[in-house]
Design a protein around this motif. Structure first.
Motif, mmCIF file in Angstrom:
data_model
loop_
_atom_site.group_PDB
_atom_site.id
_atom_site.type_symbol
_atom_site.label_atom_id
_atom_site.label_comp_id
_atom_site.label_asym_id
_atom_site.label_seq_id
_atom_site.Cartn_x
_atom_site.Cartn_y
_atom_site.Cartn_z
ATOM 1 N N GLY A 170 -4.361 0.751 3.936
ATOM 2 C CA GLY A 170 -2.979 1.029 4.318
ATOM 3 C C GLY A 170 -2.964 2.071 5.427
ATOM 4 O O GLY A 170 -3.887 2.127 6.246
ATOM 5 N N ASP A 171 -1.961 2.940 5.423
ATOM 6 C CA ASP A 171 -1.878 3.940 6.493
ATOM 7 C C ASP A 171 -2.505 5.273 6.096
ATOM 8 O O ASP A 171 -2.407 6.247 6.843
ATOM 9 C CB ASP A 171 -0.422 4.172 6.911
ATOM 10 C CG ASP A 171 0.131 2.976 7.660
ATOM 11 O OD1 ASP A 171 -0.621 2.009 7.873
ATOM 12 O OD2 ASP A 171 1.318 3.016 8.037
ATOM 13 N N ALA A 172 -3.145 5.319 4.929
ATOM 14 C CA ALA A 172 -3.894 6.533 4.583
ATOM 15 C C ALA A 172 -5.055 6.677 5.564
ATOM 16 O O ALA A 172 -5.508 7.780 5.863
ATOM 17 C CB ALA A 172 -4.402 6.462 3.154
ATOM 18 N N GLY B 132 -4.355 0.055 8.017
ATOM 19 C CA GLY B 132 -2.980 -0.459 8.064
ATOM 20 C C GLY B 132 -2.500 -0.756 9.469
ATOM 21 O O GLY B 132 -1.545 -1.505 9.668
ATOM 22 N N HIS B 133 -3.129 -0.156 10.452
ATOM 23 C CA HIS B 133 -2.763 -0.421 11.845
ATOM 24 C C HIS B 133 -4.002 -0.428 12.739
ATOM 25 O O HIS B 133 -4.941 0.316 12.506
ATOM 26 C CB HIS B 133 -1.774 0.632 12.366
ATOM 27 C CG HIS B 133 -0.443 0.548 11.682
ATOM 28 N ND1 HIS B 133 0.459 -0.467 11.926
ATOM 29 C CD2 HIS B 133 0.114 1.312 10.715
ATOM 30 C CE1 HIS B 133 1.511 -0.303 11.155
ATOM 31 N NE2 HIS B 133 1.340 0.767 10.401
ATOM 32 N N VAL B 134 -3.903 -1.250 13.736
ATOM 33 C CA VAL B 134 -4.934 -1.443 14.768
ATOM 34 C C VAL B 134 -6.306 -1.823 14.209
ATOM 35 O O VAL B 134 -6.422 -2.128 13.041
ATOM 36 C CB VAL B 134 -4.915 -0.305 15.821
ATOM 37 C CG1 VAL B 134 -3.709 -0.496 16.734
ATOM 38 C CG2 VAL B 134 -4.887 1.077 15.235
ATOM 39 N N GLY C 145 8.744 0.767 5.655
ATOM 40 C CA GLY C 145 9.315 -0.532 5.988
ATOM 41 C C GLY C 145 8.322 -1.551 6.513
ATOM 42 O O GLY C 145 8.383 -2.726 6.166
ATOM 43 N N ASP C 146 7.391 -1.080 7.343
ATOM 44 C CA ASP C 146 6.429 -2.020 7.929
ATOM 45 C C ASP C 146 5.390 -2.498 6.913
ATOM 46 O O ASP C 146 4.566 -3.352 7.227
ATOM 47 C CB ASP C 146 5.753 -1.407 9.171
ATOM 48 C CG ASP C 146 5.070 -0.081 8.892
ATOM 49 O OD1 ASP C 146 5.511 0.638 7.986
ATOM 50 O OD2 ASP C 146 4.092 0.251 9.589
ATOM 51 N N HIS C 147 5.450 -1.962 5.701
ATOM 52 C CA HIS C 147 4.498 -2.381 4.650
ATOM 53 C C HIS C 147 5.195 -2.955 3.419
ATOM 54 O O HIS C 147 4.558 -3.653 2.630
ATOM 55 C CB HIS C 147 3.617 -1.201 4.224
ATOM 56 C CG HIS C 147 2.797 -0.673 5.349
ATOM 57 N ND1 HIS C 147 1.462 -0.998 5.519
ATOM 58 C CD2 HIS C 147 3.140 0.099 6.417
ATOM 59 C CE1 HIS C 147 1.024 -0.416 6.631
ATOM 60 N NE2 HIS C 147 2.013 0.250 7.194
ATOM 61 N N ALA C 148 6.501 -2.641 3.252
ATOM 62 C CA ALA C 148 7.182 -3.037 2.004
ATOM 63 C C ALA C 148 8.525 -3.742 2.186
ATOM 64 O O ALA C 148 9.017 -4.367 1.244
ATOM 65 C CB ALA C 148 7.379 -1.798 1.122
ATOM 66 N N THR D 239 0.828 -1.224 0.000
ATOM 67 C CA THR D 239 0.000 0.000 0.000
ATOM 68 C C THR D 239 0.858 1.267 0.000
ATOM 69 O O THR D 239 0.398 2.319 -0.421
ATOM 70 C CB THR D 239 -0.952 0.057 1.218
ATOM 71 O OG1 THR D 239 -0.156 0.033 2.421
ATOM 72 C CG2 THR D 239 -1.952 -1.078 1.206
ATOM 73 N N HIS D 240 2.089 1.165 0.501
ATOM 74 C CA HIS D 240 3.033 2.284 0.412
ATOM 75 C C HIS D 240 4.437 1.784 0.700
ATOM 76 O O HIS D 240 4.641 0.593 0.934
ATOM 77 C CB HIS D 240 2.613 3.448 1.313
ATOM 78 C CG HIS D 240 2.489 3.131 2.766
ATOM 79 N ND1 HIS D 240 1.479 2.345 3.283
ATOM 80 C CD2 HIS D 240 3.249 3.494 3.835
ATOM 81 C CE1 HIS D 240 1.618 2.254 4.593
ATOM 82 N NE2 HIS D 240 2.690 2.938 4.950
ATOM 83 N N HIS D 241 5.407 2.716 0.666
ATOM 84 C CA HIS D 241 6.819 2.307 0.673
ATOM 85 C C HIS D 241 7.416 2.091 2.060
ATOM 86 O O HIS D 241 8.560 1.654 2.156
ATOM 87 C CB HIS D 241 7.653 3.374 -0.052
ATOM 88 C CG HIS D 241 7.722 4.676 0.705
ATOM 89 N ND1 HIS D 241 6.672 5.569 0.743
ATOM 90 C CD2 HIS D 241 8.691 5.212 1.481
ATOM 91 C CE1 HIS D 241 7.010 6.609 1.493
ATOM 92 N NE2 HIS D 241 8.222 6.421 1.957
HETATM 93 ZN ZN LIG Z 1 2.468 1.499 8.773
#
Ligand SMILES: [Zn+2]
Length: 306
Positions: free
Chosen positions: A183-185, A220-222, A83-86, A79-81
């Motif tokens: 994602g984190d959006a 993306g979180h919680v 570290g925790d996603h890619a 979903t984005h660059h």
């Molecule tokens: Zn994240």
């Protein structure tokens, strides 16, 4: 005997929950392992995973996916660059999956790497152990949104709505199941990292996602939630920008809004309404600084990627 009563909205790190038949939400352990959430989507003859996670998170997801289905994991959507996603990309490609993302993700990796990868490898064993000099970019990128994956069982749309959390933010949408993976959006809580974000543009990106028929928001979180997670997240950024704008119009400078200690932002005098308190946490003073700097044009803002 311990009795756990789990209500909607409670954090359940490492739990896998079925959202719809063949669609599972796995909540990552952000607190102890820095992992993101993942979504596992079953197609007719393969699986698609949303987000590559960190390498150690990727392995956890692979383990869980194997318990759910014997179908191979064919695509992993970054979903984005971050570290925790890619950063788990090499784990997935090594097992034969194709990593895919918006072209903005590949551009962000060029912008920020290899510095972040090398820095992260100093503190994360799972990244260091891959013995690579930089992050692995997605194998496949798309510029025309949505990028559609469809077979006899399911339609999956990968969307780009603009620059919110990063310039490359991708959303995964399942129209039949009314599920939006954000994602984190869009996060459900105080986990907004604004350093690469565009606070001013963020609510308009969420507004585009809100136009879809959505019942489940998988952030993306919680924990997961409903449409209220979208409106809450958008409202948080509207209120943040409004509060900082008002303060700066009233003559306040950055030093008046945040407390700096040893080069770190530790506190803020800015307060937001109760309605968005779910999104206000430890990173709030940093978010205030980022909002101020964005408005003062000390960081990029307002320009959408081409
Ligand atoms: Zn994240």
């Amino acid at each position: 005997m311990l009795l756990f009563i789990v209500t909607h909205g409670d954090a359940q790190p490492n739990a896998v929950k079925q959202i719809a038949p063949g669609v599972w939400f796995r909540e990552g352990d952000i607190q102890h392992e820095g992992h993101c959430n993942n979504v596992i989507i079953e197609m007719s003859d393969h699986l698609v995973v949303v987000d590559a996670n960190f390498p150690s998170g990727a392995r956890r997801v692979i383990e869980d996916a194997r318990k759910l289905s014997s179908k191979p994991i064919k695509f992993v959507f970054d979903t984005h660059h971050h570290g925790d996603h890619a950063y788990g990309n090499p784990v997935w490609t090594k097992m034969g999956a194709v990593t895919i993302a918006t072209s903005g993700v590949a551009e962000e990796l060029k912008r920020y790497e290899p510095k972040r990868w090398l820095d992260t490898a100093k503190s994360r064993k799972d990244v260091a152990e891959l013995n690579l000099n930089t992050a692995e970019p997605p194998m496949k990128t798309f510029t025309k949104s949505p990028y559609v994956m469809e077979d006899s069982t399911r339609r999956l749309e990968l969307h780009f709505f603009g620059w919110a959390h990063t310039r490359g933010d991708g959303f995964a949408y399942l129209p039949k199941e009314k599920i939006m993976c954000t994602g984190d959006a869009i996060v459900n809580g105080h986990y907004n990292y604004t350093a690469d974000g565009n606070i001013g543009n963020w609510p308009s990106v969420i507004a585009k996602a809100q136009k879809f028929d959505v019942q489940h928001v998988l952030p993306g979180h919680v924990p997961d939630g409903g449409k209220e997670v979208m409106s809450g997240q958008a409202q948080f950024f509207v209120e943040l920008r409004r509060a900082v704008e008002q303060a700066s119009k009233g003559g306040k400078k950055l030093d008046d809004l945040v407390t700096l200690k040893d080069g770190r932002v530790t506190a803020t005098s800015v307060q937001l309404p109760e309605a968005v308190k779910n999104w206000v946490g430890g990173s709030f003073p940093v978010q205030v600084r980022d909002a101020y700097n964005e408005m003062a044009q000390h960081k990029p803002s307002g320009d959408l990627p081409h």
